[in-house]
Write a protein that holds these residues in place. Sequence first.
Motif, PDB file in Angstrom:
ATOM      1  N   MET A 272       0.827  -1.209   0.000  1.00  0.00           N
ATOM      2  CA  MET A 272       0.000   0.000   0.000  1.00  0.00           C
ATOM      3  C   MET A 272       0.860   1.258   0.000  1.00  0.00           C
ATOM      4  O   MET A 272       0.513   2.257  -0.645  1.00  0.00           O
ATOM      5  CB  MET A 272      -0.954  -0.019   1.195  1.00  0.00           C
ATOM      6  CG  MET A 272      -2.074  -1.052   1.057  1.00  0.00           C
ATOM      7  SD  MET A 272      -3.282  -1.009   2.413  1.00  0.00           S
ATOM      8  CE  MET A 272      -2.349  -1.808   3.721  1.00  0.00           C
ATOM      9  N   GLU A 273       1.964   1.223   0.719  1.00  0.00           N
ATOM     10  CA  GLU A 273       2.892   2.360   0.683  1.00  0.00           C
ATOM     11  C   GLU A 273       3.347   2.628  -0.747  1.00  0.00           C
ATOM     12  O   GLU A 273       3.458   3.782  -1.172  1.00  0.00           O
ATOM     13  CB  GLU A 273       4.098   2.074   1.577  1.00  0.00           C
ATOM     14  CG  GLU A 273       3.787   2.141   3.062  1.00  0.00           C
ATOM     15  CD  GLU A 273       4.998   1.813   3.909  1.00  0.00           C
ATOM     16  OE1 GLU A 273       6.007   1.303   3.348  1.00  0.00           O
ATOM     17  OE2 GLU A 273       4.944   2.040   5.127  1.00  0.00           O
ATOM     18  N   GLN A 274       3.604   1.560  -1.497  1.00  0.00           N
ATOM     19  CA  GLN A 274       4.039   1.708  -2.884  1.00  0.00           C
ATOM     20  C   GLN A 274       2.952   2.369  -3.732  1.00  0.00           C
ATOM     21  O   GLN A 274       3.239   3.227  -4.575  1.00  0.00           O
ATOM     22  CB  GLN A 274       4.405   0.342  -3.462  1.00  0.00           C
ATOM     23  CG  GLN A 274       5.064   0.396  -4.823  1.00  0.00           C
ATOM     24  CD  GLN A 274       6.404   1.111  -4.773  1.00  0.00           C
ATOM     25  OE1 GLN A 274       7.212   0.857  -3.900  1.00  0.00           O
ATOM     26  NE2 GLN A 274       6.622   2.031  -5.706  1.00  0.00           N
ATOM     27  N   ILE A 275       1.697   1.974  -3.501  1.00  0.00           N
ATOM     28  CA  ILE A 275       0.574   2.562  -4.239  1.00  0.00           C
ATOM     29  C   ILE A 275       0.510   4.072  -3.987  1.00  0.00           C
ATOM     30  O   ILE A 275       0.348   4.870  -4.922  1.00  0.00           O
ATOM     31  CB  ILE A 275      -0.755   1.894  -3.824  1.00  0.00           C
ATOM     32  CG1 ILE A 275      -0.810   0.456  -4.356  1.00  0.00           C
ATOM     33  CG2 ILE A 275      -1.957   2.696  -4.344  1.00  0.00           C
ATOM     34  CD1 ILE A 275      -1.982  -0.352  -3.823  1.00  0.00           C
ATOM     35  N   PHE A 276       0.660   4.469  -2.727  1.00  0.00           N
ATOM     36  CA  PHE A 276       0.595   5.891  -2.391  1.00  0.00           C
ATOM     37  C   PHE A 276       1.805   6.648  -2.938  1.00  0.00           C
ATOM     38  O   PHE A 276       1.674   7.776  -3.420  1.00  0.00           O
ATOM     39  CB  PHE A 276       0.488   6.071  -0.868  1.00  0.00           C
ATOM     40  CG  PHE A 276      -0.909   5.897  -0.330  1.00  0.00           C
ATOM     41  CD1 PHE A 276      -1.760   6.982  -0.209  1.00  0.00           C
ATOM     42  CD2 PHE A 276      -1.376   4.646   0.049  1.00  0.00           C
ATOM     43  CE1 PHE A 276      -3.042   6.827   0.286  1.00  0.00           C
ATOM     44  CE2 PHE A 276      -2.652   4.479   0.546  1.00  0.00           C
ATOM     45  CZ  PHE A 276      -3.495   5.573   0.664  1.00  0.00           C
ATOM     46  N   GLN A 277       2.984   6.031  -2.848  1.00  0.00           N
ATOM     47  CA  GLN A 277       4.186   6.674  -3.392  1.00  0.00           C
ATOM     48  C   GLN A 277       4.047   6.927  -4.887  1.00  0.00           C
ATOM     49  O   GLN A 277       4.401   7.993  -5.390  1.00  0.00           O
ATOM     50  CB  GLN A 277       5.413   5.799  -3.126  1.00  0.00           C
ATOM     51  CG  GLN A 277       5.991   5.948  -1.738  1.00  0.00           C
ATOM     52  CD  GLN A 277       7.287   5.179  -1.574  1.00  0.00           C
ATOM     53  OE1 GLN A 277       7.496   4.140  -2.198  1.00  0.00           O
ATOM     54  NE2 GLN A 277       8.164   5.658  -0.723  1.00  0.00           N
ATOM     55  N   ASP A 278       3.534   5.929  -5.599  1.00  0.00           N
ATOM     56  CA  ASP A 278       3.360   6.063  -7.052  1.00  0.00           C
ATOM     57  C   ASP A 278       2.387   7.182  -7.397  1.00  0.00           C
ATOM     58  O   ASP A 278       2.453   7.747  -8.495  1.00  0.00           O
ATOM     59  CB  ASP A 278       2.867   4.733  -7.648  1.00  0.00           C
ATOM     60  CG  ASP A 278       3.927   3.643  -7.605  1.00  0.00           C
ATOM     61  OD1 ASP A 278       5.112   3.965  -7.394  1.00  0.00           O
ATOM     62  OD2 ASP A 278       3.561   2.459  -7.763  1.00  0.00           O
ATOM     63  N   ALA A 279       1.473   7.480  -6.460  1.00  0.00           N
ATOM     64  CA  ALA A 279       0.489   8.537  -6.701  1.00  0.00           C
ATOM     65  C   ALA A 279       0.984   9.912  -6.223  1.00  0.00           C
ATOM     66  O   ALA A 279       0.230  10.889  -6.283  1.00  0.00           O
ATOM     67  CB  ALA A 279      -0.827   8.194  -6.003  1.00  0.00           C
TER      68      ALA A 279
ATOM     69  N   ARG B 205      -7.142  -4.037  -1.905  1.00  0.00           N
ATOM     70  CA  ARG B 205      -6.304  -2.897  -1.515  1.00  0.00           C
ATOM     71  C   ARG B 205      -5.811  -2.107  -2.727  1.00  0.00           C
ATOM     72  O   ARG B 205      -5.436  -0.942  -2.595  1.00  0.00           O
ATOM     73  CB  ARG B 205      -5.115  -3.376  -0.670  1.00  0.00           C
ATOM     74  CG  ARG B 205      -5.337  -3.285   0.830  1.00  0.00           C
ATOM     75  CD  ARG B 205      -6.253  -4.362   1.355  1.00  0.00           C
ATOM     76  NE  ARG B 205      -5.731  -5.693   1.153  1.00  0.00           N
ATOM     77  CZ  ARG B 205      -5.044  -6.364   2.083  1.00  0.00           C
ATOM     78  NH1 ARG B 205      -4.816  -5.810   3.253  1.00  0.00           N
ATOM     79  NH2 ARG B 205      -4.641  -7.600   1.866  1.00  0.00           N
ATOM     80  N   HIS B 206      -5.849  -2.738  -3.893  1.00  0.00           N
ATOM     81  CA  HIS B 206      -5.442  -2.016  -5.105  1.00  0.00           C
ATOM     82  C   HIS B 206      -6.402  -0.872  -5.439  1.00  0.00           C
ATOM     83  O   HIS B 206      -6.063   0.025  -6.216  1.00  0.00           O
ATOM     84  CB  HIS B 206      -5.332  -2.974  -6.290  1.00  0.00           C
ATOM     85  CG  HIS B 206      -6.626  -3.610  -6.688  1.00  0.00           C
ATOM     86  ND1 HIS B 206      -7.222  -4.625  -5.955  1.00  0.00           N
ATOM     87  CD2 HIS B 206      -7.446  -3.374  -7.744  1.00  0.00           C
ATOM     88  CE1 HIS B 206      -8.347  -4.979  -6.554  1.00  0.00           C
ATOM     89  NE2 HIS B 206      -8.500  -4.241  -7.634  1.00  0.00           N
TER      90      HIS B 206
ATOM     91  N   ASP C 280      -2.547  -9.455  -6.459  1.00  0.00           N
ATOM     92  CA  ASP C 280      -1.147  -9.334  -6.860  1.00  0.00           C
ATOM     93  C   ASP C 280      -0.688  -7.885  -6.749  1.00  0.00           C
ATOM     94  O   ASP C 280      -0.913  -7.073  -7.643  1.00  0.00           O
ATOM     95  CB  ASP C 280      -0.979  -9.847  -8.296  1.00  0.00           C
ATOM     96  CG  ASP C 280       0.462 -10.163  -8.631  1.00  0.00           C
ATOM     97  OD1 ASP C 280       1.348  -9.595  -7.979  1.00  0.00           O
ATOM     98  OD2 ASP C 280       0.700 -10.981  -9.537  1.00  0.00           O
ATOM     99  N   LEU C 281      -0.036  -7.554  -5.645  1.00  0.00           N
ATOM    100  CA  LEU C 281       0.470  -6.207  -5.419  1.00  0.00           C
ATOM    101  C   LEU C 281       1.980  -6.251  -5.233  1.00  0.00           C
ATOM    102  O   LEU C 281       2.518  -7.170  -4.618  1.00  0.00           O
ATOM    103  CB  LEU C 281      -0.186  -5.582  -4.180  1.00  0.00           C
ATOM    104  CG  LEU C 281      -1.707  -5.393  -4.253  1.00  0.00           C
ATOM    105  CD1 LEU C 281      -2.233  -4.915  -2.911  1.00  0.00           C
ATOM    106  CD2 LEU C 281      -2.084  -4.419  -5.354  1.00  0.00           C
ATOM    107  N   SER C 282       2.659  -5.238  -5.739  1.00  0.00           N
ATOM    108  CA  SER C 282       4.114  -5.199  -5.678  1.00  0.00           C
ATOM    109  C   SER C 282       4.585  -4.442  -4.447  1.00  0.00           C
ATOM    110  O   SER C 282       3.991  -3.440  -4.059  1.00  0.00           O
ATOM    111  CB  SER C 282       4.664  -4.525  -6.941  1.00  0.00           C
ATOM    112  OG  SER C 282       6.064  -4.427  -6.882  1.00  0.00           O
TER     113      SER C 282
END
Length: 451
Positions: A20-27, A101-102, A132-134
Motif C-alpha cells: 500500500m505504501e508503494q501505491i501511495f508513493q506512485d500517486a 487494496r489495489h 497481486d500487489l508489488s
Amino acid sequence: MKVAFHTLGCKVNQYETATMEQIFQDAGYEIIDFKDTADVYVINTCTVTNLGQKKSRQMIRRAIQKNPDAIITVTGCYAQTAPGEVLEIFGVDLVIGTQDRHKILEYINEIVKERQPINAVADIWQQREFEDLSAPFFGERTRATLKIQEGCTEFCSYCIIPYARGGIRSRKLSSILEQAELIVKQGYKEIVLAGIHLGAYGRDLDNVKLIDVLKALEQVEGLERIRISSIEATELNDELLLLMQQSNKFCRHLHLPLQAATNEILTKMNRKYSVEQYKSIIEHVRNLIPDIAITTDLIVGFPGETDELFKQGCEFIEAMSFADMHIFKYSKRSGTPAAEMEGQILNTDKDARSREIAGIIDKSKLTYHQKFVGKILPVIIEQQFKDGDISKHESHGKLFEGHADNYMKLVFNANEEDIGKLVRVQVKQAGINYSMGEIVKDNHKEDYSDN
C-alpha cells in the motif's frame, strides 16, 4: 498530500502495508511517521486475539485524535471480520478488509469529494484470485518479505484467520519471479517467503507447487538467500528437503509450528498431527540436514491444559532441542470454538507456565549455539549492534550484527559501508540471544557445512 501507516500483527500484514505504501508513493503521496500529522492515516489491523482488536481500535482513535480532518482508513483482518464495528468508531472514513487494496486510492478520492464513509469490505469467501500487489521497498536494508500465498481452510479451534483471509489463493509463478528480481535490483540479499498457509501454495493452480517456486527462485541472479517463513511440519517432503540440503541459497532454518506438546491438546486445537508424528518428521529433517535450526510456536494455557499435561508437554519440548520458540499465552478469541471450551486457564497460571517454557528454550538455544563455536557461518551484515551494554565485549571498533543462514544472531566488528554484504564469521563465544564472532578473511578456512 501526506500519508501515515501503522501495522499490527504478522509479517504478512507488514508486507501488505509495504504494497500500500508503494501505491501511495506512485500517486505522489509523501509517507510520514504515524505520530506526525497526515492527510491520510492507514491502520492495518490484527484480529488474532481480542487484545489485537483492542490495540487496533486504540491506534484508530489515536489517528483520529491526531488529525480529526484526516481520512482514516482501516484495513486488515479486524476490518475484514468486523467492518460494522469499525465504522461505528466516529471518524473512520474507509474500511477495506483483506482484499481489494489495489482500489484504496479510488475510495479515498471518492471520500475527498463526498466525505461519506465507505464500507468496501467484500465477502472474502467469494475471492478466487490472489491479489497481486508489488512491494519492492522495505524498512530493512538486507531482508525482504515476499508474499506468495493467501488464505487458510484448516479451522484450528483457536483461530479466526480463515474468516479474515478466506480460501486458498496462490500467486502465479511468473509474478513471484518478477517481484523477486525487482527486490534483488533494490539491493536486497535475502527473500523471506510468506503466506497465511504457505504449505498450501499451488492447491488452486494447475501443476504448480511450492517446490516449483523454490527451484525457480534458486535461479534468480543476485539473490543470496531464500528463507521459508513458516510451514507445517506435515507439509514437508523429501524433494523440498533435498533442495535445501544441496543448494547454498536456502537457509538451514525451518520454522515448524507445534502449538501444543501433547496429543490431548492438539486434538482440542483441531491440529491434524500427533506429537509422535511431529517428532518423527523433525528427526528425519535433522538426519537429512544436520545442524539445521528448527524453531517453532507454542500456545501455553490452552483450555483443558492440566498441570499433568503441561508437565508432559515440558518434557517433550525439552527432548526436541528447539533452536528457538515463539511462546504465546492463550487468549480467547470471540467467534472461535476454543473460546467456549471448558477448563479455561487462569492468567496467573499462563504467566507461570510461559516463564517455565521460556527457561527450557533458553537452555536449548544456548546448547544449539554452542555447537557452532569455532565454526564459520555465512552472515549478512544488517545494522550496528543495538545492545545497551557493550562494555562486556572486548572490541577495537564498532560492533555490527547480522543473522547467519541458520538464524543465529552474530555480533562482530565491521564498518558502516559493509552493511548488506555477505561475510563469513567465525563464532567465538555462544550466547542465548546473540553470539560473538569475528569476520574471517582467510578463504582457505572451511565453513561449518564442510566441517
